[in-house]
Design a protein around this motif. Sequence first.
Motif, PDB file in Angstrom:
ATOM      1  N   GLY A  43       0.830  -1.186   0.000  1.00  0.00           N
ATOM      2  CA  GLY A  43       0.000   0.000   0.000  1.00  0.00           C
ATOM      3  C   GLY A  43       0.870   1.242   0.000  1.00  0.00           C
ATOM      4  O   GLY A  43       2.095   1.160  -0.078  1.00  0.00           O
ATOM      5  N   LEU A  44       0.231   2.389   0.066  1.00  0.00           N
ATOM      6  CA  LEU A  44       0.968   3.650   0.087  1.00  0.00           C
ATOM      7  C   LEU A  44       1.399   3.984   1.506  1.00  0.00           C
ATOM      8  O   LEU A  44       0.634   3.794   2.452  1.00  0.00           O
ATOM      9  CB  LEU A  44       0.085   4.789  -0.450  1.00  0.00           C
ATOM     10  N   GLN A  45       2.613   4.497   1.616  1.00  0.00           N
ATOM     11  CA  GLN A  45       3.145   4.899   2.915  1.00  0.00           C
ATOM     12  C   GLN A  45       3.458   6.389   2.891  1.00  0.00           C
ATOM     13  O   GLN A  45       4.013   6.892   1.919  1.00  0.00           O
ATOM     14  CB  GLN A  45       4.421   4.120   3.226  1.00  0.00           C
ATOM     15  N   LEU A  46       3.135   7.066   3.959  1.00  0.00           N
ATOM     16  CA  LEU A  46       3.360   8.501   4.032  1.00  0.00           C
ATOM     17  C   LEU A  46       4.841   8.809   4.185  1.00  0.00           C
ATOM     18  O   LEU A  46       5.510   8.260   5.050  1.00  0.00           O
ATOM     19  CB  LEU A  46       2.591   9.093   5.212  1.00  0.00           C
ATOM     20  N   LEU A  47       5.339   9.707   3.336  1.00  0.00           N
ATOM     21  CA  LEU A  47       6.720  10.185   3.449  1.00  0.00           C
ATOM     22  C   LEU A  47       6.795  11.468   4.261  1.00  0.00           C
ATOM     23  O   LEU A  47       7.667  11.626   5.120  1.00  0.00           O
ATOM     24  CB  LEU A  47       7.294  10.471   2.060  1.00  0.00           C
ATOM     25  N   LEU A  48       5.913  12.409   3.937  1.00  0.00           N
ATOM     26  CA  LEU A  48       5.902  13.685   4.646  1.00  0.00           C
ATOM     27  C   LEU A  48       4.609  14.411   4.352  1.00  0.00           C
ATOM     28  O   LEU A  48       3.864  14.041   3.445  1.00  0.00           O
ATOM     29  CB  LEU A  48       7.113  14.543   4.278  1.00  0.00           C
ATOM     30  N   LYS A  49       4.384  15.472   5.155  1.00  0.00           N
ATOM     31  CA  LYS A  49       3.142  16.226   5.026  1.00  0.00           C
ATOM     32  C   LYS A  49       3.396  17.695   5.285  1.00  0.00           C
ATOM     33  O   LYS A  49       4.322  18.060   6.014  1.00  0.00           O
ATOM     34  CB  LYS A  49       2.114  15.691   6.018  1.00  0.00           C
ATOM     35  N   TYR A  50       2.546  18.529   4.691  1.00  0.00           N
ATOM     36  CA  TYR A  50       2.599  19.957   4.927  1.00  0.00           C
ATOM     37  C   TYR A  50       1.193  20.456   5.252  1.00  0.00           C
ATOM     38  O   TYR A  50       0.257  20.260   4.462  1.00  0.00           O
ATOM     39  CB  TYR A  50       3.132  20.708   3.703  1.00  0.00           C
ATOM     40  N   TYR A  51       1.087  21.144   6.397  1.00  0.00           N
ATOM     41  CA  TYR A  51      -0.175  21.762   6.766  1.00  0.00           C
ATOM     42  C   TYR A  51      -0.044  23.281   6.778  1.00  0.00           C
ATOM     43  O   TYR A  51      -0.903  23.993   6.271  1.00  0.00           O
ATOM     44  CB  TYR A  51      -0.638  21.285   8.147  1.00  0.00           C
ATOM     45  N   SER A  52       1.029  23.767   7.386  1.00  0.00           N
ATOM     46  CA  SER A  52       1.256  25.210   7.465  1.00  0.00           C
ATOM     47  C   SER A  52       2.649  25.431   8.026  1.00  0.00           C
ATOM     48  O   SER A  52       3.347  24.487   8.390  1.00  0.00           O
ATOM     49  CB  SER A  52       0.205  25.887   8.354  1.00  0.00           C
ATOM     50  N   GLY A  53       3.055  26.700   8.097  1.00  0.00           N
ATOM     51  CA  GLY A  53       4.331  27.028   8.733  1.00  0.00           C
ATOM     52  C   GLY A  53       5.499  26.937   7.784  1.00  0.00           C
ATOM     53  O   GLY A  53       5.399  27.298   6.605  1.00  0.00           O
ATOM     54  N   ASP A  54       6.623  26.460   8.290  1.00  0.00           N
ATOM     55  CA  ASP A  54       7.858  26.359   7.503  1.00  0.00           C
ATOM     56  C   ASP A  54       7.583  25.639   6.196  1.00  0.00           C
ATOM     57  O   ASP A  54       7.093  24.515   6.188  1.00  0.00           O
ATOM     58  CB  ASP A  54       8.908  25.593   8.315  1.00  0.00           C
ATOM     59  N   PRO A  55       7.885  26.283   5.062  1.00  0.00           N
ATOM     60  CA  PRO A  55       7.562  25.641   3.776  1.00  0.00           C
ATOM     61  C   PRO A  55       8.431  24.427   3.453  1.00  0.00           C
ATOM     62  O   PRO A  55       8.085  23.665   2.559  1.00  0.00           O
ATOM     63  CB  PRO A  55       7.819  26.771   2.762  1.00  0.00           C
ATOM     64  N   VAL A  56       9.521  24.254   4.162  1.00  0.00           N
ATOM     65  CA  VAL A  56      10.353  23.078   3.943  1.00  0.00           C
ATOM     66  C   VAL A  56      10.036  22.070   5.041  1.00  0.00           C
ATOM     67  O   VAL A  56      10.185  22.360   6.217  1.00  0.00           O
ATOM     68  CB  VAL A  56      11.846  23.428   3.951  1.00  0.00           C
ATOM     69  N   VAL A  57       9.596  20.915   4.632  1.00  0.00           N
ATOM     70  CA  VAL A  57       9.223  19.888   5.607  1.00  0.00           C
ATOM     71  C   VAL A  57      10.124  18.676   5.437  1.00  0.00           C
ATOM     72  O   VAL A  57      10.473  18.308   4.307  1.00  0.00           O
ATOM     73  CB  VAL A  57       7.740  19.483   5.484  1.00  0.00           C
ATOM     74  N   GLN A  58      10.463  18.096   6.544  1.00  0.00           N
ATOM     75  CA  GLN A  58      11.319  16.908   6.549  1.00  0.00           C
ATOM     76  C   GLN A  58      10.444  15.667   6.683  1.00  0.00           C
ATOM     77  O   GLN A  58       9.416  15.686   7.367  1.00  0.00           O
ATOM     78  CB  GLN A  58      12.302  16.966   7.714  1.00  0.00           C
ATOM     79  N   GLY A  59      10.876  14.614   6.025  1.00  0.00           N
ATOM     80  CA  GLY A  59      10.133  13.374   6.104  1.00  0.00           C
ATOM     81  C   GLY A  59      11.019  12.209   6.474  1.00  0.00           C
ATOM     82  O   GLY A  59      12.152  12.382   6.894  1.00  0.00           O
ATOM     83  N   VAL A  60      10.496  11.031   6.258  1.00  0.00           N
ATOM     84  CA  VAL A  60      11.250   9.832   6.577  1.00  0.00           C
ATOM     85  C   VAL A  60      12.320   9.576   5.532  1.00  0.00           C
ATOM     86  O   VAL A  60      12.221  10.057   4.410  1.00  0.00           O
ATOM     87  CB  VAL A  60      10.319   8.606   6.707  1.00  0.00           C
ATOM     88  N   ASN A  61      13.324   8.829   5.947  1.00  0.00           N
ATOM     89  CA  ASN A  61      14.348   8.374   5.012  1.00  0.00           C
ATOM     90  C   ASN A  61      15.032   9.525   4.271  1.00  0.00           C
ATOM     91  O   ASN A  61      15.353   9.411   3.089  1.00  0.00           O
ATOM     92  CB  ASN A  61      13.728   7.388   4.009  1.00  0.00           C
TER      93      ASN A  61
END
Lengths: 114, 111
Positions: A43-61
């Motif tokens: 299935g699909l696994q979440l890498l990262l998400k953005y809701y608000s705030g800092d436009p650069v978001v860190q994810g897994v791996n």
Amino acid sequence: AQSVTQPDARVTVSEGASLQLRCKYSYSATPYLFWYVQYPRQGLQLLLKYYSGDPVVQGVNSFEAEFSKSNSSFHLQKASVHWSDSAVYFCALSMITNAYKVIFGKGTHLHVLP
Amino acid sequence: ETAVFQTPNYHVTQVGNEVSFNCKQTLGHDTMYWYKQDSKKLLKIMFSYNNKQLIVNETVPRRFSPQSSDKAHLNLRIKSVEPEDSAVYLCASSHSYTEVFFGKGTRLTVV
């Protein structure tokens, strides 16, 4: 109409190279944006998400993404890819005006050459 | 273990048969979804339920019917399957607006 566009159906890079997978969205209000990865027969696994705030978001791996409201984009990046990163990557949009309909892009098939 | 669980993993059936797929989530989410993924990996939402209520019903053939007994379960029934129904069916769940968690999928082959 709301949409998510991933312009590159396939991307091939060599192991150790940097990576950018592109994502453009169309939505007039505040978007909630996601990147998912799908390995074969999974299935699909979440890498990262953005809701608000800092436009650069860190994810897994070691993946990260940068949100740009002016460009309506949410590109995924990685400094140095590994052969195990070979998979299909999906960009997705969740809308505050319709919380129950998450829209996915068509996906980008990433092939990392060992 | 908290996750989205789907059964069966695979199903092969003949044209005209009826099939049912089960989905359960133990994440405490209030919204559940069914997506269809074709052979080119394109994802298309079919249905979404919020607290057992059908919220989204995309343009799918009437032979597809979702069934929700409570907010942790969302099954999918297909009456009289057709060849174009061959695909991977992905169940997912979320809290409203937040990230969606997916099961591993049920691969349907119609022969």
